[in-house]
Design a protein around this motif. Structure first.
Motif, short mmCIF file in Angstrom:
data_model
loop_
_atom_site.label_atom_id
_atom_site.label_comp_id
_atom_site.label_asym_id
_atom_site.label_seq_id
_atom_site.Cartn_x
_atom_site.Cartn_y
_atom_site.Cartn_z
N VAL A 11 47.02 20.51 31.66
CA VAL A 11 45.93 21.36 31.17
C VAL A 11 45.00 20.45 30.38
N GLN A 12 43.85 20.13 30.95
CA GLN A 12 42.97 19.15 30.32
C GLN A 12 42.16 19.74 29.16
N LYS A 68 34.90 19.00 15.74
CA LYS A 68 34.42 19.45 17.05
C LYS A 68 35.52 19.51 18.10
N ARG A 69 36.37 18.47 18.12
CA ARG A 69 37.39 18.40 19.16
C ARG A 69 38.69 17.82 18.61
N GLU A 83 43.47 8.66 27.27
CA GLU A 83 42.82 9.91 26.89
C GLU A 83 41.34 9.69 26.55
N LEU A 84 41.05 8.60 25.87
CA LEU A 84 39.69 8.36 25.40
C LEU A 84 38.79 7.68 26.42
N LEU A 93 42.71 18.53 25.55
CA LEU A 93 41.60 18.56 24.60
C LEU A 93 41.37 20.00 24.15
N ILE A 94 41.33 20.22 22.84
CA ILE A 94 41.04 21.54 22.27
C ILE A 94 39.69 21.44 21.56
N SER A 95 38.78 22.35 21.87
CA SER A 95 37.44 22.29 21.28
C SER A 95 37.03 23.66 20.77
#
Length: 260
Positions: A11-12, A68-69, A83-84, A93-95
């Motif tokens: 889950v991206q 933000k993230r 990841e980066l 990533l949770i935003s």
């Protein structure tokens, strides 16, 4: 990181509200205090799952305080760099819910949309859209609302061969330069990709600098999908700008540069 239950795919992306729903669905209560989180739960969870939920709690706390993230990644060699610096990343990533307030339009929104676009129609910037036409095509429109006031709108049309057109995009004057247009555009681009239409285009007789800043490039009429090319108005001679979206992660990265 999180994986889909049925496919085991990574889950991206998770929005803040989705992350909260994941914890609620699993009957987990996060107690945040000074940026730390502990878990109260009844389920028999493995240490790895508990650790992931704790990190989700930390992420929620940070996002609610303005970050933000947040990235949740596995503690393995190379995971952070992957990841980066790679398109697909290695974690989740949770935003923040930057699209809160955007929804499908309905017939009750016709008057508000008409009022919003009418000045630009009168100025010749937009094609005339009478209320009966708006009502007929309302399923393809989206609105950005604040306290039940429509402050932005746009239309998304899907075409063959993976193409989508964004049109009638207007932001109320008082809310420009606040990231509303950025959010609406990104929302529609994400929706296009989800509908298997990675090639997004816009038409306008006016300057397109804003779209150029968001990755769109000028193309000729021949680049339009056949059905759209067939109805192109050669007398109006609208400029055509198109963008190919390779991956939703590209949109995630672009969000960091928004003027919010």
């Amino acid at each position: 990181a999180f994986r889909e239950k049925n496919t085991n795919k990574l889950v991206q992306n998770l929005k803040l509200s989705d992350a909260k729903n994941v914890l609620e669905y699993n009957n987990i209560i996060i107690n945040n205090s000074k940026g730390f989180a502990t878990i109260q739960h009844d389920a028999n969870l493995t240490p790895e799952v508990v650790e992931a939920f704790v990190k989700t709690g930390w992420s929620i706390a940070a996002l609610e305080k303005g970050v933000k993230r947040a990235h949740i990644i596995a503690p393995i060699n190379g995971a952070l760099l992957q990841e980066l610096y790679t398109r697909d990343g290695s974690g989740t990533l949770i935003s923040r819910d930057i699209y809160e307030g955007i929804r499908n339009a309905n017939v009750n929104d016709v008057a508000g949309i008409y009022e919003l676009i009418e000045p630009l129609v009168s100025a010749g910037y937009l094609v005339n859209r009478p209320k009966n036409v708006l009502e007929k095509d309302i399923a393809s429109y989206y609105v950005f609302t604040r306290d039940n006031l429509i402050i932005a709108c746009a239309q998304l049309k899907l075409f063959e061969n993976g193409y989508a057109e964004i049109g009638c995009m207007v932001v109320k004057k008082e809310y420009r330069s606040q990231g509303r247009g950025d959010a609406m555009l990104s929302f529609l681009e994400r929706l296009s990709v989800m509908c298997d239409c990675p090639n997004v285009f816009v038409l306008s007789t006016q300057t397109m600098e804003w779209f150029v800043e968001h990755g769109y490039k000028a193309v000729e009429v021949d680049k339009l999908p056949p059905s759209r090319k067939k109805v192109y108005n050669y007398q109006r001679r609208s400029k055509i700008y198109m963008k190919h979206i390779k991956n939703i992660r590209d949109l995630d990265a672009a969000e960091l540069w928004w003027n919010r």
